[in-house]
Enzyme design. Structure first.
Site, PDB file in Angstrom:
ATOM      1  N   HIS A 223       0.802  -1.234   0.000  1.00 43.58           N
ATOM      2  CA  HIS A 223       0.000   0.000   0.000  1.00 43.58           C
ATOM      3  C   HIS A 223       0.833   1.282   0.000  1.00 43.58           C
ATOM      4  O   HIS A 223       0.287   2.374  -0.098  1.00 43.58           O
ATOM      5  CB  HIS A 223      -0.929   0.028   1.221  1.00 43.58           C
ATOM      6  CG  HIS A 223      -0.205   0.346   2.500  1.00 43.58           C
ATOM      7  ND1 HIS A 223       0.628  -0.552   3.111  1.00 43.58           N
ATOM      8  CD2 HIS A 223      -0.164   1.470   3.262  1.00 43.58           C
ATOM      9  CE1 HIS A 223       1.130  -0.007   4.201  1.00 43.58           C
ATOM     10  NE2 HIS A 223       0.670   1.220   4.316  1.00 43.58           N
TER      11      HIS A 223
HETATM   12  N1  UDP Z   1      -3.662  -5.178   9.064  1.00 42.69           N
HETATM   13  C1  UDP Z   1      -4.984  -5.519   9.334  1.00 42.69           C
HETATM   14  N2  UDP Z   1      -5.780  -5.934   8.297  1.00 42.69           N
HETATM   15  C2  UDP Z   1      -5.329  -6.029   7.023  1.00 42.69           C
HETATM   16  C3  UDP Z   1      -3.982  -5.662   6.752  1.00 42.69           C
HETATM   17  C4  UDP Z   1      -3.177  -5.231   7.798  1.00 42.69           C
HETATM   18  O1  UDP Z   1      -5.429  -5.457  10.478  1.00 42.69           O
HETATM   19  O2  UDP Z   1      -6.093  -6.413   6.135  1.00 42.69           O
HETATM   20  C5  UDP Z   1      -2.822  -4.700  10.176  1.00 42.69           C
HETATM   21  C6  UDP Z   1      -1.452  -5.313  10.294  1.00 42.69           C
HETATM   22  O3  UDP Z   1      -1.496  -6.510  11.040  1.00 42.69           O
HETATM   23  C7  UDP Z   1      -0.644  -4.227  10.965  1.00 42.69           C
HETATM   24  C8  UDP Z   1      -1.287  -2.953  10.469  1.00 42.69           C
HETATM   25  O4  UDP Z   1      -2.567  -3.329   9.935  1.00 42.69           O
HETATM   26  O5  UDP Z   1      -0.802  -4.260  12.368  1.00 42.69           O
HETATM   27  C9  UDP Z   1      -0.442  -2.332   9.409  1.00 42.69           C
HETATM   28  O6  UDP Z   1      -1.099  -1.245   8.903  1.00 42.69           O
HETATM   29  P1  UDP Z   1      -0.629  -0.537   7.565  1.00 42.69           P
HETATM   30  O7  UDP Z   1       0.013  -1.553   6.702  1.00 42.69           O
HETATM   31  O8  UDP Z   1      -1.827   0.205   7.070  1.00 42.69           O
HETATM   32  O9  UDP Z   1       0.398   0.567   8.063  1.00 42.69           O
HETATM   33  P2  UDP Z   1       1.941   0.575   8.402  1.00 42.69           P
HETATM   34  O10 UDP Z   1       2.228  -0.479   9.394  1.00 42.69           O
HETATM   35  O11 UDP Z   1       2.690   0.399   7.132  1.00 42.69           O
HETATM   36  O12 UDP Z   1       2.151   1.944   8.975  1.00 42.69           O
END
Ligand code: UDP
Length: 388
Positions: A223
């Site tokens: 993403h």
């Molecule tokens: N996550 C979730 N559902 C999904 C995909 C990811 O709950 O379908 C969780 C994942 O386990 C992690 C978090 O969302 O804890 C990550 O969020 P994201 O990838 O949006 O942001 P980043 O971590 O890159 O800031």
């Protein structure tokens, strides 16, 4: 100990001995912030207010996470929404400022590196409120990432920098943040995951419902703007995922969905098992049972080390090098994705057994208790200064 979603919802503050922490305002605005602040919401209990800015305005992301959060009487939704970064930052500072003017509380807590976290930090500063930065000291050294600038700014505004690891502490010291402003706490993602991970039988049920078998599928999430805002790069990644030798389960982030439509790449999703963004426990059930994870997410890199799963990180830089060479390998979009996944697939059971014995660099699940202790010390010190 793992719990079901229902147990997680029912969980009440467990942080015995954390008296005197009332009046803490948690400012957040995205899925990972809600996930990682949930343990602190539980620790603070009724003593905290949550200000949700609405930076992630997509209901499919937000509603599922909110449903799994501990209940809070004081959950303010600001509905700031998307838009250009500068305007979004300005609107969010102003909206958080209004909440703090009405209910200043004793301290403001922000997490991570989002526009909402920076806005919360600036609003706290404008109110002369003690500011706590959870997940401080991460550095990608990639100045093309807005998150990198947000991290640096928040760390330098914060009165208490809660660094997950010693490496993060080192980054702060190198930027002349005084040692007395830093506490090494671990990352709250560990206890967030421990509270939300479904029990083995429930995990198997999640797999069975989708016709999946343990260790016989790949779980992928993509993403980040660097991967999805460029048509060529997104196409390369989706093609590589489509060529993997196991089913690839792909919860589609709203930002990625938009790009897939805008660039006419829907056909590249056909070989994948496309899912909506999953509720946190359901996502963890998939992650715990997958043969390999492929992701550009920050949080998933950390979670891989708690779930003891390998993760192929598709990024040009990372602010989480702690897992490099153990749970994670970083690759650029292209054939390296397939090559690296193949390396992990050569002996899935063997890798599972080996990783099972490696500790997570992000701690043992006591980060929120350590953060509360450090915050209490900060508040006591402030009170002493005021009284003196
Ligand atoms: N996550 C979730 N559902 C999904 C995909 C990811 O709950 O379908 C969780 C994942 O386990 C992690 C978090 O969302 O804890 C990550 O969020 P994201 O990838 O949006 O942001 P980043 O971590 O890159 O800031």
């Amino acid at each position: 100990m793992s719990t079901t979603t229902a147990d997680f919802r029912a969980a009440r503050p467990t942080a015995a001995g954390l008296a005197g922490t009332g009046g803490i305002t948690l400012v957040c605005g995205t899925r990972p912030e809600l996930i990682k602040l949930a343990p602190l919401m539980r620790a603070f209990g009724d003593g905290c207010a949550v200000v949700y800015t609405g930076q992630h305005y997509d209901r499919s992301l937000y509603a599922r996470i909110r449903a799994d959060l501990p209940p809070s009487e004081a959950f303010h939704e600001l509905g700031v929404g998307a838009g250009r970064r500068g305007g979004q930052l300005g609107r969010t500072v102003s909206a958080v400022d209004e909440v703090l003017a009405d209910r200043p509380g004793r301290a403001v807590v922000v997490q991570g590196d989002t526009t909402s976290a920076l806005a919360g930090a600036l609003a706290a500063n404008a109110h002369d409120l003690p500011l706590v930065h959870v997940e401080a000291g991460l550095r990608s050294h990639d100045r093309a990432m807005p998150e990198e600038h947000n991290r640096v700014l928040i760390d330098h505004l914060a009165d208490l920098c809660c660094a997950p690891t010693e490496l993060n502490r080192g980054h702060l010291l190198a930027e002349n943040v005084p040692d007395e402003r830093i506490a090494v706490t671990g990352n709250t993602v560990v206890e967030a995951l421990q509270a939300a991970l479904p029990a083995t039988d429930d995990r198997r049920a999640v797999l069975a419902a989708r016709g999946l078998e343990r260790d016989r599928f790949v779980l992928a999430t993509i993403h980040r703007p660097e991967n999805v805002d460029d048509a060529g790069r997104l196409a390369v990644i989706l093609r590589e995922l489509g060529r993997l030798p196991l089913p690839v389960v792909f919860p589609l982030h709203p930002r990625t969905a938009k790009s897939v439509e805008a660039f006419g790449l829907r056909h590249l999703l056909e070989p994948l098992v496309e899912l909506e963004p999953q509720a946190y426990p359901a996502f963890l059930a998939l992650a715990a049972e997958a043969a390999v994870l492929v992701s550009d997410s920050g949080g998933i890199q950390e979670e891989a080390s708690v779930l003891k799963r390998p993760v192929v990180v598709v990024r040009r830089s990372t602010e989480r090098p702690e897992i490099a060479g153990t749970f994670g390998t970083r690759v650029l979009p292209g054939p390296a994705i397939g090559a690296e996944v193949a390396r992990w697939l050569d002996d899935v059971a063997g890798h599972r057994e080996r990783l099972r014995h490696l500790p997570s660099p992000y701690g043992d699940g006591s980060a929120s208790a350590r953060i509360v202790t450090a915050l209490n010390a900060l508040l006591a010190q402030r009170a002493g200064v005021t009284a003196g």
